[in-house]
Design an enzyme around this catalytic site. Sequence first.
Site, PDB file in Angstrom:
ATOM      1  NE  ARG A  38     -50.276  70.443  -1.452  1.00  0.00           N
ATOM      2  CZ  ARG A  38     -50.706  71.706  -1.376  1.00  0.00           C
ATOM      3  NH1 ARG A  38     -51.049  72.253  -0.206  1.00  0.00           N
ATOM      4  NH2 ARG A  38     -50.761  72.446  -2.463  1.00  0.00           N
ATOM      5  CB  ALA A  50     -50.696  76.406  -6.578  1.00  0.00           C
ATOM      6  CD  GLU A  66     -49.110  81.698  -3.222  1.00  0.00           C
ATOM      7  OE1 GLU A  66     -48.117  80.968  -3.009  1.00  0.00           O
ATOM      8  OE2 GLU A  66     -49.887  82.032  -2.321  1.00  0.00           O
ATOM      9  CD  GLU A  94     -45.849  77.995  -3.493  1.00  0.00           C
ATOM     10  OE1 GLU A  94     -46.713  77.853  -2.624  1.00  0.00           O
ATOM     11  OE2 GLU A  94     -45.814  77.303  -4.541  1.00  0.00           O
ATOM     12  N   PRO A 143     -66.279  70.402  -7.906  1.00  0.00           N
ATOM     13  CG  PRO A 143     -67.097  70.162 -10.080  1.00  0.00           C
ATOM     14  CD  PRO A 143     -65.848  70.030  -9.261  1.00  0.00           C
ATOM     15  N   GLY A 144     -68.452  69.015  -6.880  1.00  0.00           N
ATOM     16  CA  GLY A 144     -69.433  68.238  -6.133  1.00  0.00           C
ATOM     17  C   GLY A 144     -69.569  68.701  -4.686  1.00  0.00           C
ATOM     18  CD  GLU A 194     -45.731  82.587  10.716  1.00  0.00           C
ATOM     19  OE1 GLU A 194     -46.754  82.480  11.392  1.00  0.00           O
ATOM     20  OE2 GLU A 194     -44.759  83.316  11.025  1.00  0.00           O
TER      21      GLU A 194
END
Lengths: 184, 184
Positions: free
Chosen positions: B64, B76, B92, B96, B114-115, B138
């Site tokens: 990430r 996800a 998905e 995955e 939500p902020g 890919e």
Amino acid sequence: MTDKLMEKTISTEPIFKGKVISLQVDTVELPDGSTATREIVKHPGAVAVLAFHNERLLMVDQFRQAMGRCELEIPAGKLEKGEDPMEAAARELEEETGYRCERMTLLHSFYTAPGFSDEVIHLYLAEELTSGEMSPDEDEFLEVYEVSFEEAQRYIAEGRIADAKTMVAFYIWQQRKLSQQAGK
Amino acid sequence: MTDKLMEKTISTEPIFKGKVISLQVDTVELPDGSTATREIVKHPGAVAVLAFHNERLLMVDQFRQAMGRCELEIPAGKLEKGEDPMEAAARELEEETGYRCERMTLLHSFYTAPGFSDEVIHLYLAEELTSGEMSPDEDEFLEVYEVSFEEAQRYIAEGRIADAKTMVAFYIWQQRKLSQQAGK
């Protein structure tokens, strides 16, 4: 966890710097040597607080522009520059609900949206509350609610509670209730 | 839920339009008549899947960029334009993990942040799995894990599981286990 999943940052293009967030586009080298771009929203981090008064969860109702409506959430707010998360949690609890607390315990720290943002929320349990005075930020309008477990269940079903941190808080609450019942 | 918390959008300034997200700054009128700006990240929405194989949770390990490291998450991905969330969840899961499923049930839809963002994740329970073949995007490199409950607990403590949707999924799993035990 293996090195073969690693991505290497080649360059970072700053796009926007705002009051709360900033946006950059990173170019990364993928494990197979090809490149890709990643859109990243930088956020200072936030705190959220699980706090009970007479077995009811303290919640705040506020308008969320991103949602286009009001939502009930646990008290929360972003970290100020250099601020200790535990102190921020105590500050946000008092600003938003008026309650002070004697004891703060970190329950979890989690990323809200790791696919595009580095925002981390530190979720605390606040205990030994004493009431004080609310003092929300000047652009923050909110109402405090004290919500029973059954009400929280209904609000989730109705979508009035609809954000990830409050869902996590709700499940921790449920867990605590089940543990207490099992311990009886 | 009262009108006195409502904010009114006065104007929207588009800042950036990317592959995944776009950014805008809205000027809003606050309940007291003053104005403020809100930085809003628009996202197409996403799906996440709670799926078990032999009582073990299917998880994917991936890098990430926003976190600067790998993390274990439930499968996800974001919604494609006009895509039905339930079909996206099945897509998905198969892309995955290689697993297909006969039955998908919506557990929750929640806002991740939500902020500052309108991202909604629709979390599904996948049942009646059959194995097939993985076909990640890919620019997506990942490894599939089948994780026991005790391993998941340890990964949360170690920070290898560290995102909101996977925390919500974990607590739902814990809840299911407790219900099953109580039913025995």
